[in-house]
Design a protein around this motif. Sequence first.
Motif, PDB file in Angstrom:
ATOM      1  N   ALA A  12       0.827  -1.210   0.000  1.00  0.00           N
ATOM      2  CA  ALA A  12       0.000   0.000   0.000  1.00  0.00           C
ATOM      3  C   ALA A  12       0.862   1.261   0.000  1.00  0.00           C
ATOM      4  CB  ALA A  12      -0.934  -0.009   1.207  1.00  0.00           C
ATOM      5  N   VAL A  13       1.938   1.244   0.786  1.00  0.00           N
ATOM      6  CA  VAL A  13       2.841   2.408   0.841  1.00  0.00           C
ATOM      7  C   VAL A  13       3.495   2.639  -0.518  1.00  0.00           C
ATOM      8  CG1 VAL A  13       5.014   3.248   1.814  1.00  0.00           C
ATOM      9  CG2 VAL A  13       3.268   2.272   3.317  1.00  0.00           C
ATOM     10  N   ASP A  14       3.982   1.559  -1.136  1.00  0.00           N
ATOM     11  CA  ASP A  14       4.617   1.687  -2.451  1.00  0.00           C
ATOM     12  C   ASP A  14       3.642   2.258  -3.483  1.00  0.00           C
ATOM     13  OD1 ASP A  14       6.973   0.692  -1.474  1.00  0.00           O
ATOM     14  OD2 ASP A  14       6.645  -1.357  -2.199  1.00  0.00           O
ATOM     15  N   THR A  15       2.411   1.760  -3.454  1.00  0.00           N
ATOM     16  CA  THR A  15       1.426   2.230  -4.428  1.00  0.00           C
ATOM     17  C   THR A  15       1.028   3.678  -4.150  1.00  0.00           C
ATOM     18  OG1 THR A  15       0.577  -0.033  -4.452  1.00  0.00           O
ATOM     19  CG2 THR A  15      -0.721   1.621  -5.601  1.00  0.00           C
ATOM     20  N   LEU A  16       0.975   4.059  -2.882  1.00  0.00           N
ATOM     21  CA  LEU A  16       0.690   5.458  -2.538  1.00  0.00           C
ATOM     22  C   LEU A  16       1.737   6.394  -3.120  1.00  0.00           C
ATOM     23  CD1 LEU A  16      -0.476   5.343   1.195  1.00  0.00           C
ATOM     24  CD2 LEU A  16      -1.703   6.454  -0.692  1.00  0.00           C
ATOM     25  N   LEU A  17       2.998   6.024  -2.954  1.00  0.00           N
ATOM     26  CA  LEU A  17       4.078   6.872  -3.470  1.00  0.00           C
ATOM     27  C   LEU A  17       4.027   6.936  -4.994  1.00  0.00           C
ATOM     28  CD1 LEU A  17       6.937   5.734  -1.070  1.00  0.00           C
ATOM     29  CD2 LEU A  17       5.688   7.914  -1.038  1.00  0.00           C
ATOM     30  N   ALA A  18       3.681   5.820  -5.625  1.00  0.00           N
ATOM     31  CA  ALA A  18       3.521   5.839  -7.086  1.00  0.00           C
ATOM     32  C   ALA A  18       2.355   6.725  -7.482  1.00  0.00           C
ATOM     33  CB  ALA A  18       3.318   4.415  -7.601  1.00  0.00           C
ATOM     34  N   GLY A  19       1.266   6.676  -6.702  1.00  0.00           N
ATOM     35  CA  GLY A  19       0.101   7.495  -6.998  1.00  0.00           C
ATOM     36  C   GLY A  19       0.358   8.976  -6.846  1.00  0.00           C
ATOM     37  N   ALA A  20       1.300   9.347  -5.972  1.00  0.00           N
ATOM     38  CA  ALA A  20       1.636  10.763  -5.811  1.00  0.00           C
ATOM     39  C   ALA A  20       2.183  11.349  -7.100  1.00  0.00           C
ATOM     40  CB  ALA A  20       2.646  10.934  -4.684  1.00  0.00           C
ATOM     41  N   LEU A  21       2.878  10.519  -7.883  1.00  0.00           N
ATOM     42  CA  LEU A  21       3.464  10.983  -9.141  1.00  0.00           C
ATOM     43  C   LEU A  21       2.582  10.695 -10.339  1.00  0.00           C
ATOM     44  CD1 LEU A  21       7.133   9.783  -8.498  1.00  0.00           C
ATOM     45  CD2 LEU A  21       6.260  12.116  -8.333  1.00  0.00           C
ATOM     46  N   ASP A  22       1.753   9.674 -10.227  1.00  0.00           N
ATOM     47  CA  ASP A  22       0.884   9.274 -11.333  1.00  0.00           C
ATOM     48  C   ASP A  22      -0.537   9.142 -10.798  1.00  0.00           C
ATOM     49  OD1 ASP A  22      -0.457   8.186 -13.459  1.00  0.00           O
ATOM     50  OD2 ASP A  22       0.782   6.373 -13.613  1.00  0.00           O
ATOM     51  N   ALA A  23      -1.384  10.113 -11.117  1.00  0.00           N
ATOM     52  CA  ALA A  23      -2.740  10.158 -10.557  1.00  0.00           C
ATOM     53  C   ALA A  23      -3.548   8.913 -10.883  1.00  0.00           C
ATOM     54  CB  ALA A  23      -3.466  11.405 -11.076  1.00  0.00           C
ATOM     55  N   GLU A  24      -3.219   8.223 -11.968  1.00  0.00           N
ATOM     56  CA  GLU A  24      -3.975   7.027 -12.328  1.00  0.00           C
ATOM     57  C   GLU A  24      -3.747   5.886 -11.333  1.00  0.00           C
ATOM     58  OE1 GLU A  24      -3.127   5.903 -16.311  1.00  0.00           O
ATOM     59  OE2 GLU A  24      -4.028   7.700 -17.207  1.00  0.00           O
ATOM     60  N   GLN A  25      -2.645   5.950 -10.590  1.00  0.00           N
ATOM     61  CA  GLN A  25      -2.339   4.908  -9.606  1.00  0.00           C
ATOM     62  C   GLN A  25      -3.005   5.160  -8.258  1.00  0.00           C
ATOM     63  OE1 GLN A  25      -0.499   2.070 -10.239  1.00  0.00           O
ATOM     64  NE2 GLN A  25      -0.578   2.786 -12.354  1.00  0.00           N
ATOM     65  N   MET A  26      -3.445   6.400  -8.013  1.00  0.00           N
ATOM     66  CA  MET A  26      -3.963   6.735  -6.693  1.00  0.00           C
ATOM     67  C   MET A  26      -5.224   5.957  -6.314  1.00  0.00           C
ATOM     68  SD  MET A  26      -3.242   8.347  -3.981  1.00  0.00           S
ATOM     69  CE  MET A  26      -2.112   9.694  -4.354  1.00  0.00           C
ATOM     70  N   PRO A  27      -6.211   5.772  -7.192  1.00  0.00           N
ATOM     71  CA  PRO A  27      -7.376   4.969  -6.795  1.00  0.00           C
ATOM     72  C   PRO A  27      -6.995   3.553  -6.358  1.00  0.00           C
ATOM     73  CG  PRO A  27      -7.851   6.196  -8.809  1.00  0.00           C
ATOM     74  CD  PRO A  27      -6.390   6.355  -8.535  1.00  0.00           C
ATOM     75  N   ILE A  28      -5.974   2.967  -6.993  1.00  0.00           N
ATOM     76  CA  ILE A  28      -5.520   1.632  -6.599  1.00  0.00           C
ATOM     77  C   ILE A  28      -4.950   1.675  -5.182  1.00  0.00           C
ATOM     78  CG2 ILE A  28      -3.920  -0.249  -7.152  1.00  0.00           C
ATOM     79  CD1 ILE A  28      -3.998   0.698 -10.065  1.00  0.00           C
ATOM     80  N   ALA A  29      -4.191   2.735  -4.883  1.00  0.00           N
ATOM     81  CA  ALA A  29      -3.593   2.876  -3.553  1.00  0.00           C
ATOM     82  C   ALA A  29      -4.662   3.041  -2.476  1.00  0.00           C
ATOM     83  CB  ALA A  29      -2.639   4.072  -3.538  1.00  0.00           C
ATOM     84  N   ILE A  30      -5.678   3.841  -2.746  1.00  0.00           N
ATOM     85  CA  ILE A  30      -6.738   4.050  -1.761  1.00  0.00           C
ATOM     86  C   ILE A  30      -7.525   2.763  -1.536  1.00  0.00           C
ATOM     87  CG2 ILE A  30      -8.747   5.458  -1.169  1.00  0.00           C
ATOM     88  CD1 ILE A  30      -6.040   6.919  -1.247  1.00  0.00           C
ATOM     89  N   GLU A  31      -7.731   1.993  -2.597  1.00  0.00           N
ATOM     90  CA  GLU A  31      -8.408   0.711  -2.447  1.00  0.00           C
ATOM     91  C   GLU A  31      -7.580  -0.246  -1.583  1.00  0.00           C
ATOM     92  OE1 GLU A  31     -10.767  -2.646  -2.631  1.00  0.00           O
ATOM     93  OE2 GLU A  31     -11.257  -0.519  -2.945  1.00  0.00           O
ATOM     94  N   GLN A  32      -6.262  -0.232  -1.738  1.00  0.00           N
ATOM     95  CA  GLN A  32      -5.412  -1.087  -0.907  1.00  0.00           C
ATOM     96  C   GLN A  32      -5.475  -0.665   0.560  1.00  0.00           C
ATOM     97  OE1 GLN A  32      -1.557  -0.883  -2.797  1.00  0.00           O
ATOM     98  NE2 GLN A  32      -2.078  -2.420  -4.334  1.00  0.00           N
ATOM     99  N   LEU A  33      -5.556   0.640   0.798  1.00  0.00           N
ATOM    100  CA  LEU A  33      -5.696   1.114   2.176  1.00  0.00           C
ATOM    101  C   LEU A  33      -7.037   0.682   2.765  1.00  0.00           C
ATOM    102  CD1 LEU A  33      -4.199   4.719   2.007  1.00  0.00           C
ATOM    103  CD2 LEU A  33      -3.239   2.739   3.181  1.00  0.00           C
ATOM    104  N   ARG A  34      -8.088   0.763   1.955  1.00  0.00           N
ATOM    105  CA  ARG A  34      -9.410   0.328   2.439  1.00  0.00           C
ATOM    106  C   ARG A  34      -9.349  -1.134   2.889  1.00  0.00           C
ATOM    107  NH1 ARG A  34     -13.516  -2.668   1.136  1.00  0.00           N
ATOM    108  NH2 ARG A  34     -12.579  -3.341  -0.831  1.00  0.00           N
ATOM    109  N   GLN A  35      -8.721  -1.956   2.074  1.00  0.00           N
ATOM    110  CA  GLN A  35      -8.613  -3.377   2.421  1.00  0.00           C
ATOM    111  C   GLN A  35      -7.728  -3.581   3.650  1.00  0.00           C
ATOM    112  OE1 GLN A  35      -7.393  -5.596  -1.027  1.00  0.00           O
ATOM    113  NE2 GLN A  35      -8.978  -4.728  -2.342  1.00  0.00           N
ATOM    114  N   LEU A  36      -6.680  -2.748   3.786  1.00  0.00           N
ATOM    115  CA  LEU A  36      -5.782  -2.848   4.927  1.00  0.00           C
ATOM    116  C   LEU A  36      -6.543  -2.643   6.239  1.00  0.00           C
ATOM    117  CD1 LEU A  36      -2.685  -3.248   5.172  1.00  0.00           C
ATOM    118  CD2 LEU A  36      -2.495  -0.766   5.397  1.00  0.00           C
TER     119      LEU A  36
END
Length: 380
Positions: A12-36
């Motif tokens: 989740a942390v890795d995907t969050l950092l990727a989402g900070a640079l690429d907005a298309e990755q952010m929804p995936i990161a938030i979904e991983q946090l929801r599951q966490l």
Amino acid sequence: MSGPNVDAVMTAVDTLLAGALDAEQMPIAIEQLRQLFDGSKACFARVGPNMKSGDAIGTNADEALERRCFGDLAQDFAVMADVVRAIPLGDVYRDRDVFGENGLRSSRMWQEWMAPQDMYGGIACRLLEAGQSFWFFDVQRGRTQDAFDAADCALLERLFPVLRRVSEISRQVGHLRMQRDEARGALDTLALGIVIVDRDMRIVYANEGADEILADPEAAIGLRQGRLFARAAIDQRQLKQLVEGALRAAADPLAEQRCSMIVQGGGDRVHPLSACVMPAVAASALVEPHSRVMIALRPLQMATDLIACARQLFDLTDTEAKFASALAGGMSLAEAAEVQGVRISTARTHLARIFQKTDTRQQSQLVSLLRSAALPLRSR
């Protein structure tokens, strides 16, 4: 909750950092946090002036309800946000502790927006302040789920530094993206083709004007396998020399260089262009310095408002402006005199006055000046 899965947290942390640079990755990161957090819904959002739907990234989104949050429920949302502003950054809070169990459940915001999305109890924290705006992360549990416990709150506290950094990066990238879009919009209003190429003439960027020129099969410059090329071999050699000279000038500003040329194309049906070549500043630290060049392309055609431009820019009389326009259009002085119905001696007198007012000495200089006189703005 049971102890968090370390691999899931790191993913989740890795995907969050990727989402900070690429907005298309952010929804995936938030979904991983929801599951966490085993949540029913999670949201990462900016709250502040001029809010729009793109400022909030949520999971399990109901588009109709999301529109209401920025529509008729916007005032209710703003009232709740004002309460949250008083909570220190990084402090994890529970909805019911901040708003009160009864107060929250009786609010229009909960009844018409939260409850329909199964948001029956959440924890959140504010991440970053910037002027009148702040960023926050929020995760909810559904009606049939257990409430968040101390372990959930502790996990969110540990994630706060990462979420805060993601907010900072997202904000900076958002500003850069906005500046980029504004710059591109400004370039697209020009009646000039603006292209940026690398040392191998590969096109990195082209504005609308350049796209039109490069798509014209009769233009003196075109596109071949992603590279800019002049259709005539002699023009191609000269253009390549200008690009190489601009790259040298970027590394050594004192180096002498020629920066412009006329690209003729070598044919009756080919549309000639003027090309002005200059170094381009790298927009990213990832780009090798002094490796890109900007080229401004302009079709060599007379501006339709050239007479008006000549009058306004050089204080020419109407007769002088008409003579100047005729010469810029390719007429000889004798032909211009015939069209204007005057003797060649009178035409020479007009030409002498035009030379004086435009600070030119030769007819070729005058024509070049007049062809570049009109402001290069595209009609919209």
